[in-house]
Design an enzyme around this catalytic site. Structure first.
Site, PDB file in Angstrom:
ATOM      1  N   GLU A 241       0.804  -1.226   0.000  1.00 37.36           N
ATOM      2  CA  GLU A 241       0.000   0.000   0.000  1.00 37.36           C
ATOM      3  C   GLU A 241       0.838   1.278   0.000  1.00 37.36           C
ATOM      4  O   GLU A 241       0.702   2.129   0.881  1.00 37.36           O
ATOM      5  CB  GLU A 241      -0.959  -0.018   1.198  1.00 37.36           C
ATOM      6  CG  GLU A 241      -1.961  -1.161   1.095  1.00 37.36           C
ATOM      7  CD  GLU A 241      -2.913  -1.223   2.274  1.00 37.36           C
ATOM      8  OE1 GLU A 241      -4.108  -1.474   2.038  1.00 37.36           O
ATOM      9  OE2 GLU A 241      -2.454  -1.035   3.405  1.00 37.36           O
TER      10      GLU A 241
HETATM   11  N1  IFG Z   1      -4.549  -3.886   4.406  1.00 37.81           N
HETATM   12  C1  IFG Z   1      -3.293  -3.443   5.026  1.00 37.81           C
HETATM   13  C2  IFG Z   1      -3.142  -3.734   6.508  1.00 37.81           C
HETATM   14  C3  IFG Z   1      -4.455  -3.593   7.277  1.00 37.81           C
HETATM   15  C4  IFG Z   1      -5.515  -4.432   6.587  1.00 37.81           C
HETATM   16  C5  IFG Z   1      -6.793  -4.472   7.426  1.00 37.81           C
HETATM   17  C6  IFG Z   1      -2.234  -5.471   4.143  1.00 37.81           C
HETATM   18  C7  IFG Z   1      -1.001  -6.135   3.583  1.00 37.81           C
HETATM   19  C8  IFG Z   1      -5.765  -3.880   5.218  1.00 37.81           C
HETATM   20  N2  IFG Z   1      -2.173  -4.132   4.332  1.00 37.81           N
HETATM   21  O1  IFG Z   1      -3.225  -6.142   4.401  1.00 37.81           O
HETATM   22  O2  IFG Z   1      -2.182  -2.843   7.066  1.00 37.81           O
HETATM   23  O3  IFG Z   1      -4.841  -2.248   7.372  1.00 37.81           O
HETATM   24  O4  IFG Z   1      -7.663  -5.483   6.981  1.00 37.81           O
END
Ligand code: IFG
Length: 555
Positions: free
Chosen positions: A353
């Site tokens: 992200e």
């Molecule tokens: N995606 C983010 C996490 C967390 C997650 C919550 C990943 C690799 C959503 N990154 O999953 O940091 O915020 O469900």
């Protein structure tokens, strides 16, 4: 106590009777029972072992009934098994009140006792790899044999699950402590059977992490990935950059918590996990998800201004300043100190992200971070976005993203990782993200990847989920628990139980042996086990939870 967020489905009486007899291995057909007209009992499993062993069959002979004089006998006195034996004794003593002395079979005191013993033995001829074991009830008790202490340890978890649920109580219970006659041959499907705990959004301290490790060990997991840093918190002491923990660890989501592991505490967690044959993988998420680090040191920011601590739950807004050399000194110092705390082969560099960098800036950072990890003698693992960088041959990619229309369109990163020769750890959010709500009425958790009930976590094949990704590309599975909305140990337990058992089967049991109805029938007794352990859980309506533990008839 369990979270009774759904009505307790009472088990038909007939099913309990049939269960008891089936366990004794002496079950006559249900028709010979004179029971009141009750609904036809559902398929009652002969055992409730999770994950399902490769082979587990009732054997001839009487049940084994342990007594106060029962011992744990180390065949040929294998000293490597001493640690495994002591963990087993510690697991059995509170509820039985027995001493469970650990003796070497060659010592004078170890003449075949009148009492049935538990014998642990090493035998290099046991096939199936380092987790494989055999467990058999015999005339002298229960015998567990494996080629490695790790395999014997996995076998002792199966033994605990063959004893009545009351065995998990922390105070003496009446017993009897019987094991139905059984023969087990077992080995896992995947070598990577993992769980991830996010201690950054909300901090979970050493005793809480150890309690989670106890659960993971009971279900034969062998990897604990600790997400140690993120926008809202930095949770590991770094001696060369002390403000990371003291300032970066002073807050949390909603600012309702704080904390960090000192290096001594972290070493203790790693040792506790290692004694249970669980490898700890530390993650420092970068270059994104870094607000806690950026808030701690102005020089890590491109404008030399440290942002305030962040207590929200947005993602993607932060990034290290990848154009500055101080950033790579920072990464090198952190990785160096973490590698010294990590007996395991992997360090997780995150990589997820990142919205503030160009593709080239991102790839350049990931490639340098990979080199730094290698320089400190470790292998890198990262979230699937890292597949857009040039991967080292030993780098592992953790698949997590699911597109709006299912996994396929987000599988692109996983497919390009495989094209580079990387192997995958499967963590598809719509299947194994344990922070996803079970249903719309689940209070805790998020729902961006959908609602994930027990069956969603169970009913898929890691080796066949993404077109282009087949089983030889898959190292195993890992279930993340992100803690934006998870604050207490009970919150954690409610979100991981019972879905952790589905992940256990996914990682351990051959795909051809995995069947949903048989799985839920085995899960049915584990609510009684969790009650005895005093852990919380979600009473999914997809399971006909047992309310009475079956008792074996006298032999
Ligand atoms: N995606 C983010 C996490 C967390 C997650 C919550 C990943 C690799 C959503 N990154 O999953 O940091 O915020 O469900």
């Amino acid at each position: 106590m369990p979270q009774a967020s759904s009505p307790r489905p009472l088990l038909p009486l007939a099913a309990v009777i049939v269960t008891s007899l089936a366990l004794a291995g002496g079950c006559r057909s249900a028709s010979s029972l004179s029971v009141a007209a009750a609904p036809a009992p559902r398929t009652v499993p002969a055992h409730h072992v999770v994950p399902l062993p490769s082979s587990i069959t009732p054997s001839a002979g009487p049940p084994v009934t342990f007594v106060a004089a029962s011992r744990i006998v180390l065949a040929a006195g294998d000293p490597e098994l001493d640690g495994v034996a002591r963990l087993l004794a510690a697991a059995l003593t509170p509820a039985t009140g027995y001493a469970w002395p650990v003796v070497a079979s060659t010592s004078a005191g170890a003449v075949p006792g009148a009492a049935p013993d538990i014998t642990l033995a090493l035998d290099a001829a046991v096939p199936g790899g380092r987790d494989a074991y055999r467990l058999d009830t015999t005339a002298t008790g229960v015998r567990i044999v494996a080629a490695t202490p790790e395999g014997v340890f996995r076998g002792t978890q199966t033994l605990r699950q063959l004893l009545p649920p009351a065995i998990h109580a922390s105070a003496v219970q009446p017993g009897p402590w019987r094991v139905a006659p059984v023969s087990v041959t077992d080995a896992p499907r995947y070598q990577w059977r993992g769980a991830m705990l996010d201690v950054a959004r909300h901090f979970f301290g050493p005793s809480q992490v150890k309690r989670y490790i106890d659960l993971l060990a009971f279900y034969k997991f062998n990897v604990l990935h600790l997400h140690l840093s993120d926008d809202q918190g930095w949770r590991i002491e770094i001696l060369s950059w002390p403000r990371l923990a003291t300032w970066g660890g002073s807050s949390s989501v909603k600012g309702d918590g704080s904390g960090f592991f000192t290096q001594a505490e972290y070493r203790d967690i790693v040792a506790y996990a290692s004694a249970r044959f669980i490898t700890v993988i530390p993650e420092i998420d970068m270059p994104g998800h870094t607000n806690a680090a950026l808030a701690s040191y102005p020089e890590l920011n491109c404008n030399d201004v440290a942002p305030p601590l962040y207590t929200g739950i947005e993602v993607g807004f932060s990034s290290l300043c990848v154009g500055r050399e101080v950033t790579y000194r920072f990464v090198d110092d952190v990785v160096r100190e973490l590698a010294a705390l990590t007996p395991g082969p992997y360090i997780h560099i995150g990589g997820d992200e990142v919205k503030k960098l160009t593709a080239a800036e991102y790839a350049g950072f990931i490639e340098r971070a990979q080199e730094i990890v290698a320089r400190h003698g470790k292998r890198a693992i990262g979230w699937d976005e890292i597949a857009h960088a040039r991967l080292a041959p030993t780098t592992v990619v953790q698949q997590w993203r699911v597109g709006k229309n299912g996994v396929a369109d987000a599988g692109a990163a996983a497919v390009s990782a495989v094209a580079q020769g990387a192997r995958l750890v499967m963590s598809p959010a719509s299947k194994v993200y344990l922070d996803m709500k079970y249903t719309p009425s689940t209070v805790l958790g998020l729902n961006w990847a959908g609602y994930v009930e027990l069956r969603d976590t169970y009913a898929w094949d890691p080796g066949a989920l993404i077109p282009g990704v087949t089983d030889e590309h898959v190292l195993g599975v890992e279930a993340p628990l992100w803690t934006e909305t998870i604050v207490t140990m009970s919150d954690l337990e409610v979100m991981v139980l019972p879905r952790l058992l589905a992940v256990a089967d996914l990682g351990w049991t051959a795909q051809a042996s995995r069947e949903w109805n048989a799985f839920t029938a085995r899960v049915a007794m584990h609510g009684l086990r969790w009650d005895a352990m005093g852990v919380s859980y979600y009473r999914s309506p997809q399971v006909e939870w047992m309310t009475v533990a079956p008792t074996l008839p006298r032999e």
